[in-house]
Design a protein around this motif. Sequence first.
Motif, PDB file in Angstrom:
ATOM      1  N   VAL A  48      31.809  39.585  52.780  1.00  0.00           N
ATOM      2  CA  VAL A  48      31.511  38.141  52.716  1.00  0.00           C
ATOM      3  C   VAL A  48      30.644  37.837  51.498  1.00  0.00           C
ATOM      4  CG1 VAL A  48      30.146  36.315  53.854  1.00  0.00           C
ATOM      5  CG2 VAL A  48      31.844  37.603  55.156  1.00  0.00           C
ATOM      6  N   MET A  49      29.793  38.762  51.113  1.00  0.00           N
ATOM      7  CA  MET A  49      28.963  38.562  49.925  1.00  0.00           C
ATOM      8  C   MET A  49      29.708  38.916  48.640  1.00  0.00           C
ATOM      9  SD  MET A  49      25.127  39.834  50.898  1.00  0.00           S
ATOM     10  CE  MET A  49      25.610  41.544  50.978  1.00  0.00           C
ATOM     11  N   ARG A  50      30.472  40.008  48.648  1.00  0.00           N
ATOM     12  CA  ARG A  50      31.125  40.491  47.432  1.00  0.00           C
ATOM     13  C   ARG A  50      32.260  39.588  46.977  1.00  0.00           C
ATOM     14  NH1 ARG A  50      35.700  42.912  45.708  1.00  0.00           N
ATOM     15  NH2 ARG A  50      36.597  42.824  47.783  1.00  0.00           N
ATOM     16  N   PHE A  51      33.103  39.186  47.907  1.00  0.00           N
ATOM     17  CA  PHE A  51      34.354  38.565  47.514  1.00  0.00           C
ATOM     18  C   PHE A  51      34.217  37.197  46.831  1.00  0.00           C
ATOM     19  CE2 PHE A  51      38.438  36.480  48.014  1.00  0.00           C
ATOM     20  CZ  PHE A  51      39.232  37.412  47.358  1.00  0.00           C
ATOM     21  N   PRO A  52      33.352  36.307  47.278  1.00  0.00           N
ATOM     22  CA  PRO A  52      33.263  35.016  46.570  1.00  0.00           C
ATOM     23  C   PRO A  52      32.902  35.161  45.104  1.00  0.00           C
ATOM     24  CG  PRO A  52      32.132  34.868  48.673  1.00  0.00           C
ATOM     25  CD  PRO A  52      32.484  36.320  48.469  1.00  0.00           C
ATOM     26  N   GLY A  53      32.076  36.134  44.781  1.00  0.00           N
ATOM     27  CA  GLY A  53      31.715  36.365  43.387  1.00  0.00           C
ATOM     28  C   GLY A  53      32.898  36.824  42.563  1.00  0.00           C
ATOM     29  N   THR A  54      33.714  37.710  43.126  1.00  0.00           N
ATOM     30  CA  THR A  54      34.890  38.157  42.381  1.00  0.00           C
ATOM     31  C   THR A  54      35.857  37.004  42.171  1.00  0.00           C
ATOM     32  OG1 THR A  54      36.257  38.856  44.259  1.00  0.00           O
ATOM     33  CG2 THR A  54      34.694  40.459  43.398  1.00  0.00           C
ATOM     34  N   ALA A  55      35.946  36.135  43.157  1.00  0.00           N
ATOM     35  CA  ALA A  55      36.830  34.970  43.020  1.00  0.00           C
ATOM     36  C   ALA A  55      36.312  34.025  41.934  1.00  0.00           C
ATOM     37  CB  ALA A  55      36.956  34.252  44.355  1.00  0.00           C
ATOM     38  N   MET A  56      34.993  33.836  41.873  1.00  0.00           N
ATOM     39  CA  MET A  56      34.411  32.965  40.857  1.00  0.00           C
ATOM     40  C   MET A  56      34.638  33.532  39.460  1.00  0.00           C
ATOM     41  SD  MET A  56      30.874  31.981  42.831  1.00  0.00           S
ATOM     42  CE  MET A  56      30.065  31.357  41.397  1.00  0.00           C
ATOM     43  N   ILE A  57      34.533  34.844  39.319  1.00  0.00           N
ATOM     44  CA  ILE A  57      34.722  35.486  38.025  1.00  0.00           C
ATOM     45  C   ILE A  57      36.188  35.463  37.631  1.00  0.00           C
ATOM     46  CG2 ILE A  57      34.600  37.735  36.875  1.00  0.00           C
ATOM     47  CD1 ILE A  57      31.903  38.002  38.549  1.00  0.00           C
ATOM     48  N   GLY A  58      37.067  35.593  38.604  1.00  0.00           N
ATOM     49  CA  GLY A  58      38.489  35.450  38.349  1.00  0.00           C
ATOM     50  C   GLY A  58      39.209  36.715  37.938  1.00  0.00           C
ATOM     51  N   CYS A  59      38.631  37.874  38.161  1.00  0.00           N
ATOM     52  CA  CYS A  59      39.310  39.127  37.811  1.00  0.00           C
ATOM     53  C   CYS A  59      40.358  39.436  38.873  1.00  0.00           C
ATOM     54  CB  CYS A  59      38.307  40.264  37.716  1.00  0.00           C
ATOM     55  SG  CYS A  59      39.080  41.869  37.424  1.00  0.00           S
ATOM     56  N   PRO A  60      41.635  39.499  38.498  1.00  0.00           N
ATOM     57  CA  PRO A  60      42.663  39.752  39.501  1.00  0.00           C
ATOM     58  C   PRO A  60      42.546  41.118  40.159  1.00  0.00           C
ATOM     59  CG  PRO A  60      43.635  39.685  37.301  1.00  0.00           C
ATOM     60  CD  PRO A  60      42.197  39.293  37.164  1.00  0.00           C
ATOM     61  N   ILE A  61      42.004  42.113  39.461  1.00  0.00           N
ATOM     62  CA  ILE A  61      41.818  43.423  40.084  1.00  0.00           C
ATOM     63  C   ILE A  61      40.769  43.321  41.183  1.00  0.00           C
ATOM     64  CG2 ILE A  61      40.996  45.782  39.736  1.00  0.00           C
ATOM     65  CD1 ILE A  61      42.296  45.695  36.960  1.00  0.00           C
ATOM     66  N   CYS A  62      39.617  42.773  40.853  1.00  0.00           N
ATOM     67  CA  CYS A  62      38.547  42.645  41.847  1.00  0.00           C
ATOM     68  C   CYS A  62      38.983  41.752  43.005  1.00  0.00           C
ATOM     69  CB  CYS A  62      37.287  42.092  41.198  1.00  0.00           C
ATOM     70  SG  CYS A  62      36.622  43.164  39.909  1.00  0.00           S
ATOM     71  N   ASN A  63      39.710  40.682  42.680  1.00  0.00           N
ATOM     72  CA  ASN A  63      40.169  39.778  43.725  1.00  0.00           C
ATOM     73  C   ASN A  63      41.169  40.448  44.653  1.00  0.00           C
ATOM     74  OD1 ASN A  63      38.606  37.827  42.539  1.00  0.00           O
ATOM     75  ND2 ASN A  63      40.300  36.675  41.687  1.00  0.00           N
ATOM     76  N   SER A  64      41.922  41.413  44.137  1.00  0.00           N
ATOM     77  CA  SER A  64      42.930  42.062  44.971  1.00  0.00           C
ATOM     78  C   SER A  64      42.345  43.183  45.822  1.00  0.00           C
ATOM     79  CB  SER A  64      44.062  42.625  44.103  1.00  0.00           C
ATOM     80  OG  SER A  64      43.606  43.734  43.353  1.00  0.00           O
ATOM     81  N   LEU A  65      41.155  43.661  45.470  1.00  0.00           N
ATOM     82  CA  LEU A  65      40.560  44.751  46.236  1.00  0.00           C
ATOM     83  C   LEU A  65      40.133  44.275  47.613  1.00  0.00           C
ATOM     84  CD1 LEU A  65      38.278  46.524  43.609  1.00  0.00           C
ATOM     85  CD2 LEU A  65      40.484  47.302  44.476  1.00  0.00           C
ATOM     86  N   ARG A  66      40.461  45.083  48.570  1.00  0.00           N
ATOM     87  CA  ARG A  66      39.973  44.914  49.938  1.00  0.00           C
ATOM     88  C   ARG A  66      39.265  46.226  50.232  1.00  0.00           C
ATOM     89  NH1 ARG A  66      41.196  40.761  48.224  1.00  0.00           N
ATOM     90  NH2 ARG A  66      42.452  39.131  49.190  1.00  0.00           N
ATOM     91  N   MET A  67      37.938  46.168  50.225  1.00  0.00           N
ATOM     92  CA  MET A  67      37.164  47.398  50.271  1.00  0.00           C
ATOM     93  C   MET A  67      37.497  48.234  51.502  1.00  0.00           C
ATOM     94  SD  MET A  67      35.832  47.167  47.390  1.00  0.00           S
ATOM     95  CE  MET A  67      34.671  48.498  47.300  1.00  0.00           C
ATOM     96  N   TRP A  68      37.794  47.606  52.628  1.00  0.00           N
ATOM     97  CA  TRP A  68      38.143  48.363  53.834  1.00  0.00           C
ATOM     98  C   TRP A  68      39.400  49.202  53.604  1.00  0.00           C
ATOM     99  CZ3 TRP A  68      42.857  47.750  56.143  1.00  0.00           C
ATOM    100  CH2 TRP A  68      43.582  46.589  55.822  1.00  0.00           C
ATOM    101  N   ARG A  69      40.268  48.737  52.741  1.00  0.00           N
ATOM    102  CA  ARG A  69      41.538  49.413  52.459  1.00  0.00           C
ATOM    103  C   ARG A  69      41.445  50.319  51.227  1.00  0.00           C
ATOM    104  NH1 ARG A  69      45.214  45.082  50.399  1.00  0.00           N
ATOM    105  NH2 ARG A  69      44.080  45.581  48.496  1.00  0.00           N
ATOM    106  N   ASP A  70      40.697  49.886  50.207  1.00  0.00           N
ATOM    107  CA  ASP A  70      40.739  50.526  48.898  1.00  0.00           C
ATOM    108  C   ASP A  70      39.559  51.436  48.583  1.00  0.00           C
ATOM    109  OD1 ASP A  70      43.134  49.146  48.334  1.00  0.00           O
ATOM    110  OD2 ASP A  70      42.008  47.384  47.681  1.00  0.00           O
ATOM    111  N   TRP A  71      38.546  51.450  49.415  1.00  0.00           N
ATOM    112  CA  TRP A  71      37.362  52.273  49.163  1.00  0.00           C
ATOM    113  C   TRP A  71      37.198  53.222  50.350  1.00  0.00           C
ATOM    114  CZ3 TRP A  71      34.364  51.759  44.740  1.00  0.00           C
ATOM    115  CH2 TRP A  71      33.200  52.523  44.695  1.00  0.00           C
ATOM    116  N   PRO A  72      37.640  54.466  50.208  1.00  0.00           N
ATOM    117  CA  PRO A  72      37.569  55.400  51.340  1.00  0.00           C
ATOM    118  C   PRO A  72      36.169  55.466  51.942  1.00  0.00           C
ATOM    119  CG  PRO A  72      38.823  56.356  49.535  1.00  0.00           C
ATOM    120  CD  PRO A  72      38.211  55.082  49.007  1.00  0.00           C
ATOM    121  N   GLY A  73      36.105  55.326  53.260  1.00  0.00           N
ATOM    122  CA  GLY A  73      34.843  55.384  53.978  1.00  0.00           C
ATOM    123  C   GLY A  73      34.111  54.062  54.084  1.00  0.00           C
ATOM    124  N   PHE A  74      34.616  53.005  53.465  1.00  0.00           N
ATOM    125  CA  PHE A  74      33.923  51.713  53.504  1.00  0.00           C
ATOM    126  C   PHE A  74      33.893  51.143  54.923  1.00  0.00           C
ATOM    127  CE2 PHE A  74      33.693  47.073  53.080  1.00  0.00           C
ATOM    128  CZ  PHE A  74      32.568  46.941  52.274  1.00  0.00           C
TER     129      PHE A  74
END
Length: 189
Positions: free
Chosen positions: A52-78
């Motif tokens: 909830v804290m990380r994602f709005p910032g990535t959306a504001m910055i507009g990086c499609p890589i960061c916006n596409s990341l779902r840490m629960w899926r893409d960061w092992p152990g998250f």
Amino acid sequence: MPYRIDVPEGQEALDVILNHLGTPMLVDARKRMFRIIYDAPETTLSPREREVMRFPGTAMIGCPICNSLRMWRDWPGFSDEPIEEALYTAAEAFDYGWPGFSARERLLLEFTYRFYNEVDGLNGDDAFWERMHANFSPAEIGDVCIMAGTWLGVGHGLKTLGIGSTCPMPVNEEMLSRLRSDELRSAAE
């Protein structure tokens, strides 16, 4: 948007900026900081709260890589649990009324918005801080500030150097491993 650094032929700009740009000691510190913030082995903030804290910032910055990341899926152990896509949609829109947010998540979303956009008024808002202290321990408030500051600072640095609309998609597993600095996880285990 142009890159404000030279990106060697055949290399990804995001990888160059995050993992190679700067003096070796500071690059290493950034990599370790990200590993610690995303792995967050000691924090009591839940994976949902951190997203909830990380994602709005990535959306504001507009990086499609960061916006596409779902840490629960893409960061092992998250996270051991998937996080519903509706949470990301509501967080990006700063939709405080979304019924899927817990009281803590809603408060973190407000903190994130104000930290990014209204920082001057945040400290002086006694009612807000009463709610923060009623819902979060002092250690958690410290974690919130460190995480939000890291994401904001790195995000602004990336945007300043040209990361945004030109990031290549989709991200392959090798690139994702480099962005996660997976070699640091292996060394720590």
